[in-house]
Scaffold this motif. Sequence first.
Motif, PDB file in Angstrom:
ATOM      1  N   GLU A  36      47.649  34.290  37.462  1.00 35.16           N
ATOM      2  CA  GLU A  36      47.936  35.692  37.136  1.00 35.16           C
ATOM      3  C   GLU A  36      49.389  36.035  37.448  1.00 35.16           C
ATOM      4  O   GLU A  36      50.085  36.655  36.622  1.00 35.16           O
ATOM      5  CB  GLU A  36      46.975  36.616  37.910  1.00 35.16           C
ATOM      6  CG  GLU A  36      47.166  38.099  37.610  1.00 35.16           C
ATOM      7  CD  GLU A  36      45.969  38.944  38.035  1.00 35.16           C
ATOM      8  OE1 GLU A  36      44.855  38.414  38.177  1.00 35.16           O
ATOM      9  OE2 GLU A  36      46.153  40.164  38.214  1.00 35.16           O
ATOM     10  N   GLN A  37      49.881  35.602  38.600  1.00 38.96           N
ATOM     11  CA  GLN A  37      51.277  35.905  38.950  1.00 38.96           C
ATOM     12  C   GLN A  37      52.240  35.287  37.934  1.00 38.96           C
ATOM     13  O   GLN A  37      53.210  35.916  37.511  1.00 38.96           O
ATOM     14  CB  GLN A  37      51.588  35.383  40.357  1.00 38.96           C
ATOM     15  CG  GLN A  37      50.917  36.208  41.439  1.00 38.96           C
ATOM     16  CD  GLN A  37      51.138  35.603  42.819  1.00 38.96           C
ATOM     17  OE1 GLN A  37      50.780  34.459  43.066  1.00 38.96           O
ATOM     18  NE2 GLN A  37      51.717  36.374  43.715  1.00 38.96           N
ATOM     19  N   VAL A  38      51.960  34.055  37.542  1.00 38.65           N
ATOM     20  CA  VAL A  38      52.873  33.391  36.603  1.00 38.65           C
ATOM     21  C   VAL A  38      52.765  34.031  35.217  1.00 38.65           C
ATOM     22  O   VAL A  38      53.779  34.233  34.531  1.00 38.65           O
ATOM     23  CB  VAL A  38      52.606  31.874  36.558  1.00 38.65           C
ATOM     24  CG1 VAL A  38      53.486  31.201  35.509  1.00 38.65           C
ATOM     25  CG2 VAL A  38      52.850  31.254  37.937  1.00 38.65           C
ATOM     26  N   MET A  39      51.525  34.375  34.790  1.00 42.17           N
ATOM     27  CA  MET A  39      51.379  34.985  33.459  1.00 42.17           C
ATOM     28  C   MET A  39      52.055  36.351  33.376  1.00 42.17           C
ATOM     29  O   MET A  39      52.628  36.712  32.349  1.00 42.17           O
ATOM     30  CB  MET A  39      49.892  35.119  33.095  1.00 42.17           C
ATOM     31  CG  MET A  39      49.227  33.817  32.723  1.00 42.17           C
ATOM     32  SD  MET A  39      50.192  32.861  31.512  1.00 42.17           S
ATOM     33  CE  MET A  39      50.854  31.599  32.563  1.00 42.17           C
ATOM     34  N   ILE A  40      51.978  37.106  34.480  1.00 43.47           N
ATOM     35  CA  ILE A  40      52.679  38.401  34.509  1.00 43.47           C
ATOM     36  C   ILE A  40      54.175  38.146  34.283  1.00 43.47           C
ATOM     37  O   ILE A  40      54.840  38.870  33.525  1.00 43.47           O
ATOM     38  CB  ILE A  40      52.449  39.112  35.863  1.00 43.47           C
ATOM     39  CG1 ILE A  40      50.992  39.542  36.005  1.00 43.47           C
ATOM     40  CG2 ILE A  40      53.403  40.286  36.039  1.00 43.47           C
ATOM     41  CD1 ILE A  40      50.588  40.715  35.176  1.00 43.47           C
ATOM     42  N   ASP A  41      54.683  37.096  34.895  1.00 49.41           N
ATOM     43  CA  ASP A  41      56.109  36.847  34.737  1.00 49.41           C
ATOM     44  C   ASP A  41      56.437  36.326  33.334  1.00 49.41           C
ATOM     45  O   ASP A  41      57.473  36.681  32.768  1.00 49.41           O
ATOM     46  CB  ASP A  41      56.640  35.892  35.815  1.00 49.41           C
ATOM     47  CG  ASP A  41      58.152  36.021  35.921  1.00 49.41           C
ATOM     48  OD1 ASP A  41      58.609  37.140  36.250  1.00 49.41           O
ATOM     49  OD2 ASP A  41      58.872  35.055  35.611  1.00 49.41           O
TER      50      ASP A  41
ATOM     51  N   VAL B  92      57.113  42.929  38.910  1.00 51.58           N
ATOM     52  CA  VAL B  92      55.934  42.094  39.125  1.00 51.58           C
ATOM     53  C   VAL B  92      54.761  42.867  38.539  1.00 51.58           C
ATOM     54  O   VAL B  92      54.967  43.848  37.826  1.00 51.58           O
ATOM     55  CB  VAL B  92      55.744  41.805  40.628  1.00 51.58           C
ATOM     56  CG1 VAL B  92      56.853  40.899  41.132  1.00 51.58           C
ATOM     57  CG2 VAL B  92      55.697  43.098  41.427  1.00 51.58           C
ATOM     58  N   GLY B  93      53.532  42.440  38.789  1.00 46.35           N
ATOM     59  CA  GLY B  93      52.443  43.203  38.207  1.00 46.35           C
ATOM     60  C   GLY B  93      51.095  42.599  38.450  1.00 46.35           C
ATOM     61  O   GLY B  93      50.953  41.625  39.205  1.00 46.35           O
TER      62      GLY B  93
ATOM     63  N   TRP C 228      47.107  32.750  29.473  1.00 47.24           N
ATOM     64  CA  TRP C 228      47.744  31.428  29.517  1.00 47.24           C
ATOM     65  C   TRP C 228      47.421  30.646  28.239  1.00 47.24           C
ATOM     66  O   TRP C 228      48.316  30.100  27.590  1.00 47.24           O
ATOM     67  CB  TRP C 228      47.218  30.665  30.750  1.00 47.24           C
ATOM     68  CG  TRP C 228      47.963  29.435  31.121  1.00 47.24           C
ATOM     69  CD1 TRP C 228      49.298  29.204  31.017  1.00 47.24           C
ATOM     70  CD2 TRP C 228      47.401  28.231  31.686  1.00 47.24           C
ATOM     71  NE1 TRP C 228      49.607  27.949  31.492  1.00 47.24           N
ATOM     72  CE2 TRP C 228      48.448  27.328  31.906  1.00 47.24           C
ATOM     73  CE3 TRP C 228      46.094  27.851  32.038  1.00 47.24           C
ATOM     74  CZ2 TRP C 228      48.255  26.054  32.455  1.00 47.24           C
ATOM     75  CZ3 TRP C 228      45.906  26.598  32.595  1.00 47.24           C
ATOM     76  CH2 TRP C 228      46.969  25.706  32.795  1.00 47.24           C
ATOM     77  N   PHE C 229      46.149  30.636  27.852  1.00 45.85           N
ATOM     78  CA  PHE C 229      45.746  29.894  26.661  1.00 45.85           C
ATOM     79  C   PHE C 229      46.386  30.491  25.403  1.00 45.85           C
ATOM     80  O   PHE C 229      46.865  29.762  24.535  1.00 45.85           O
ATOM     81  CB  PHE C 229      44.212  29.891  26.525  1.00 45.85           C
ATOM     82  CG  PHE C 229      43.521  28.813  27.324  1.00 45.85           C
ATOM     83  CD1 PHE C 229      43.957  28.457  28.591  1.00 45.85           C
ATOM     84  CD2 PHE C 229      42.404  28.152  26.808  1.00 45.85           C
ATOM     85  CE1 PHE C 229      43.307  27.464  29.340  1.00 45.85           C
ATOM     86  CE2 PHE C 229      41.756  27.154  27.533  1.00 45.85           C
ATOM     87  CZ  PHE C 229      42.207  26.810  28.796  1.00 45.85           C
ATOM     88  N   VAL C 230      46.395  31.812  25.309  1.00 51.33           N
ATOM     89  CA  VAL C 230      46.923  32.460  24.098  1.00 51.33           C
ATOM     90  C   VAL C 230      48.433  32.214  23.973  1.00 51.33           C
ATOM     91  O   VAL C 230      48.930  31.848  22.895  1.00 51.33           O
ATOM     92  CB  VAL C 230      46.614  33.979  24.114  1.00 51.33           C
ATOM     93  CG1 VAL C 230      47.458  34.733  23.089  1.00 51.33           C
ATOM     94  CG2 VAL C 230      45.133  34.204  23.837  1.00 51.33           C
ATOM     95  N   LEU C 231      49.158  32.423  25.076  1.00 49.96           N
ATOM     96  CA  LEU C 231      50.617  32.257  24.989  1.00 49.96           C
ATOM     97  C   LEU C 231      50.984  30.828  24.629  1.00 49.96           C
ATOM     98  O   LEU C 231      51.960  30.589  23.906  1.00 49.96           O
ATOM     99  CB  LEU C 231      51.277  32.686  26.311  1.00 49.96           C
ATOM    100  CG  LEU C 231      51.214  34.202  26.597  1.00 49.96           C
ATOM    101  CD1 LEU C 231      51.689  34.521  28.016  1.00 49.96           C
ATOM    102  CD2 LEU C 231      52.042  35.004  25.581  1.00 49.96           C
TER     103      LEU C 231
END
Length: 461
Positions: free
Chosen positions: A115-120, A133-134, A352-355
């Motif tokens: 989640e932290q990495v996907m927010i970034d 952040v988010g 993550w999968f979609v991006l």
Amino acid sequence: MNHEDLRLWSKRAADWAADYHADLRDRPVRAPLVPGAVARQLPEAPPEAAEPMDAIWADFERIVPGGMTHWQHPRFFAYFPANAAPASMLAEQLVNAMASNALIWQTSPAATEVEQVMIDWLRQAVGLPEGFVGTIHDTATVATLSAVLTMRERALEWRGLDEGLSAQPVLRFYASAETHSSVDKAIRVAGIGQRNLVKVPVDESRGMTGAALRAAIRADRAAGMVPAGVILCAGGTSVGAFDRIADCLAVCREEGVPSHVDAAWAGSAMICPEFRALWAGVEGADSVVLNPHKWLGAQFDCSVQFLRDPGAQVRTLGLRPTYLETAGREEMVNFNEWTVPLGRRFRALKLWFVLRAYGLEGLRDRIRNHVAWAEEARNQLAALPGVEIVTEPRLSLFSFALDTEAATEALLARINDDGRIYLTQTRVDGRFAIRVQVGSFDCTREDVMLIAKVVSEMLAR
Ligand SMILES: *Cc1c(COP(=O)(O)O)cnc(C)c1O
């Protein structure tokens, strides 16, 4: 039903899903509206004895799909999309299999860290500066509620949490009438009171200006009230209105009032640099919400809130009783402290999968097509006799009407009973209008061009 049975049935479910999506265009988009038709087919009482999965499955097929409005239909042009890209559905199957609860870091470290990495990743994708952040909420409604509660407590210097609101000064919030009803709901739930949500007048482009916001804030201060927060509209639900984001945020800074930007729908389009002018200045906001579960394809529920500094929100919403501590790891992020519910789904995996499965280029292509095709559909509709464009396309959203409300309403009913496309309605300065938004993940140009064809056929009836 045990896990070995699940192995077989989930394969059958995967086949059913593939067939369902392959044949979606043959189904009417909107469910036939016959109240009670589904409930009547269900037994009144629960079964005492276990039933075979065959029977449950057969009833599902017989009763449920025909009673659904098909949000993944490529000709769903109603409301806003709730896109579920195939890669997102796959991620959700995996999340479903693990069925974990990401309430704190320790309860699902991978969920928190992905989640932290996907927010970034998403921060970079929409062009927000480093430092934001988010977190991922279920809905924009909860993101906005979290932001409003935080702004309330900032204004009260965190006294509200302990003392309650009855002895506090009157707090005032500001938004335009184009903001979503979730803002009104947050204001009500937060104990602010609807009357203290000032609906600041908009200009001819339906946006709040800095000057109007400043005047509203200063008038309240002069009357002894406390301006506590501003909620800006970046892509309103009715007709896609945008407030003058940079101007309004400059006023927020001057006046020392925190801000939250609602870009639930339009935020996804900001992965395309050419649309970012619409929310220029957004990097000055304290909080921004956008829903990848609308236009991006990471299916419901997936609502991302970006925060310039999470400290105030965690101070407002975070509680850490002993049973929620992780010994020796107190510095790790516990995302429940950033939101209202304790329990949290692992929502980042689908992002993550979609991006990765489509890449930013693939996602941009889709959104650019939607915007271009909406413009084309607008032009085709404008050429039909009696049709008047009420609001011009904002990204991929516009509205049209006939000369009278009764005629427009009757046309909309005929369109939706026909079933090939699905449109909904709004009011623009009191005038009833039909909304068109183009945004279905896998819609084609041909699907979109059917809008004018169906409307013209329904007009001829
Ligand atoms: C859809 C929408 C919302 C509400 O979104 P939820 O995630 O369903 O709560 C809020 N604001 C805007 C502008 C929207 O388009």
